[in-house]
Motif scaffolding. Structure first.
Motif, short mmCIF file in Angstrom:
data_model
loop_
_atom_site.label_atom_id
_atom_site.label_comp_id
_atom_site.label_asym_id
_atom_site.label_seq_id
_atom_site.Cartn_x
_atom_site.Cartn_y
_atom_site.Cartn_z
N ARG A 172 -30.33 -31.50 -7.02
CA ARG A 172 -29.00 -31.08 -6.59
C ARG A 172 -28.02 -31.17 -7.75
O ARG A 172 -27.99 -32.15 -8.49
CB ARG A 172 -28.52 -31.96 -5.44
CG ARG A 172 -27.21 -31.47 -4.81
CD ARG A 172 -26.84 -32.33 -3.61
NE ARG A 172 -26.35 -33.64 -4.01
CZ ARG A 172 -25.09 -33.92 -4.32
NH1 ARG A 172 -24.18 -32.95 -4.33
NH2 ARG A 172 -24.73 -35.14 -4.66
N GLN A 173 -27.24 -30.14 -7.90
CA GLN A 173 -26.22 -30.12 -8.94
C GLN A 173 -24.97 -30.85 -8.45
O GLN A 173 -24.46 -30.56 -7.35
CB GLN A 173 -25.86 -28.68 -9.31
CG GLN A 173 -27.03 -27.87 -9.88
CD GLN A 173 -27.53 -28.45 -11.19
OE1 GLN A 173 -26.76 -28.78 -12.09
NE2 GLN A 173 -28.86 -28.56 -11.31
N ILE A 174 -24.51 -31.82 -9.22
CA ILE A 174 -23.30 -32.54 -8.85
C ILE A 174 -22.10 -31.60 -8.96
O ILE A 174 -21.90 -30.95 -9.99
CB ILE A 174 -23.09 -33.77 -9.75
CG1 ILE A 174 -24.31 -34.71 -9.64
CG2 ILE A 174 -21.80 -34.50 -9.37
CD1 ILE A 174 -24.55 -35.25 -8.25
N GLN A 175 -21.32 -31.54 -7.90
CA GLN A 175 -20.17 -30.64 -7.86
C GLN A 175 -19.03 -31.19 -8.72
O GLN A 175 -18.69 -32.37 -8.64
CB GLN A 175 -19.69 -30.47 -6.42
CG GLN A 175 -18.53 -29.50 -6.26
CD GLN A 175 -18.10 -29.36 -4.81
OE1 GLN A 175 -18.65 -30.00 -3.93
NE2 GLN A 175 -17.11 -28.52 -4.57
N GLY A 176 -18.48 -30.34 -9.53
CA GLY A 176 -17.34 -30.74 -10.35
C GLY A 176 -16.02 -30.49 -9.64
O GLY A 176 -15.98 -29.87 -8.57
N ASN A 177 -14.95 -30.98 -10.22
CA ASN A 177 -13.62 -30.83 -9.63
C ASN A 177 -12.85 -29.63 -10.17
O ASN A 177 -11.73 -29.35 -9.71
CB ASN A 177 -12.78 -32.09 -9.88
CG ASN A 177 -13.30 -33.28 -9.11
OD1 ASN A 177 -13.65 -33.17 -7.94
ND2 ASN A 177 -13.37 -34.43 -9.77
N ASP B 185 -11.60 -43.22 -3.44
CA ASP B 185 -12.43 -44.40 -3.67
C ASP B 185 -12.19 -45.44 -2.59
O ASP B 185 -11.04 -45.74 -2.22
CB ASP B 185 -12.11 -45.02 -5.04
CG ASP B 185 -12.75 -44.24 -6.19
OD1 ASP B 185 -13.64 -43.43 -5.90
OD2 ASP B 185 -12.35 -44.45 -7.34
#
Length: 243
Positions: free
Chosen positions: A38-43, A52
């Motif tokens: 899975r590709q980590i989604q960027g902002n 957090d």
């Protein structure tokens, strides 16, 4: 492609749609799914709101959510599966006590999804399975209806993950009578039962974790064989192994 509006035989279209995605033994050796990390989604460049938060492990609800996982190894069988545990499990995950609504949402409160328990007769309390080991949950009467007996060796043939099914104490199968689900919502009924099965499935995973059971949700089952075990004109939608 799957536009059911204006069709006279909606039920047949549901069945055709469902049959396009089922597992069959003759095809499983040719189904190869390459692992895709899975590709980590960027902002991107969007303004951000920081979310957090450290989950509170001293809070029972937050601890259940934090510690839920799907089993990857053979089940350890640390919990005795008896009538008392099943009563607690079904009340929390499905029935919801004496209140009118169950513990999961259903489109129009129709509750089209049926719940079946299939027990490994060698790994559960013998008092549960003395009359049979395939049962249908009646959430209206708060009872498990004993339908028939099939050896776990036969039941296990409906599942692809042999190393998991061989050590499981029971399986929960979510299903529906596909030919009867279109009475209220016609063309969107099949979508609604899939959503409902997802709601119940999340409850199954969370309640299992809460009660000390390991669980795993499965798409790896042979649909036709599993549906035959259930009977009652059922079409299997989703299955879980627990132990």
């Amino acid at each position: 492609m799957w536009n059911f509006k204006g069709e006279r035989n909606v039920e047949k279209n549901f069945i055709d749609y469902h049959m396009m995605s089922i597992n069959e033994p003759e095809f499983t050796n040719t189904q190869v799914y390459d692992h895709q990390p899975r590709q980590i989604q960027g902002n991107s460049d969007y303004p951000l709101v920081d979310l957090d938060y450290v989950l509170d492990q001293s809070n029972p609800f937050e601890a259940v959510l934090a510690n839920r996982y799907s089993a990857r190894e053979p089940f350890k069988g640390n919990v005795v599966v008896n009538r008392a545990l099943l009563a607690r499990f079904t009340q929390l995950a499905m029935i919801g006590g004496s209140k009118e609504n169950r513990t999961y949402p259903s489109g129009g409160a129709q509750y089209y999804v049926d719940t079946y328990f299939l027990f490994n007769e060698d790994l559960v309390d013998q008092q549960i399975v003395k009359q049979g080991n395939i049962m249908r949950l009646n959430s209206d009467t708060h009872k498990l209806m004993v339908k028939q007996y099939q050896p776990w060796d036969e039941i296990s043939k409906a599942f692809i993950q042999k190393y998991l099914v061989n050590s499981a104490q029971f399986t929960i199968v979510l299903s529906c009578d596909v030919t009867s689900i279109s009475k209220k919502y016609t063309d969107i009924s099949y979508k609604l039962v899939q959503q409902e099965a997802g709601h119940i499935g999340q409850n199954i995973q969370l309640v299992a974790n809460y009660l000390g059971l390991e669980s795993v949700p499965l798409g790896g089952f042979y649909d036709i064989e599993l549906s035959k075990l259930l009977g009652d004109n059922q079409t299997s939608l989703y299955a879980f192994l627990l132990g």
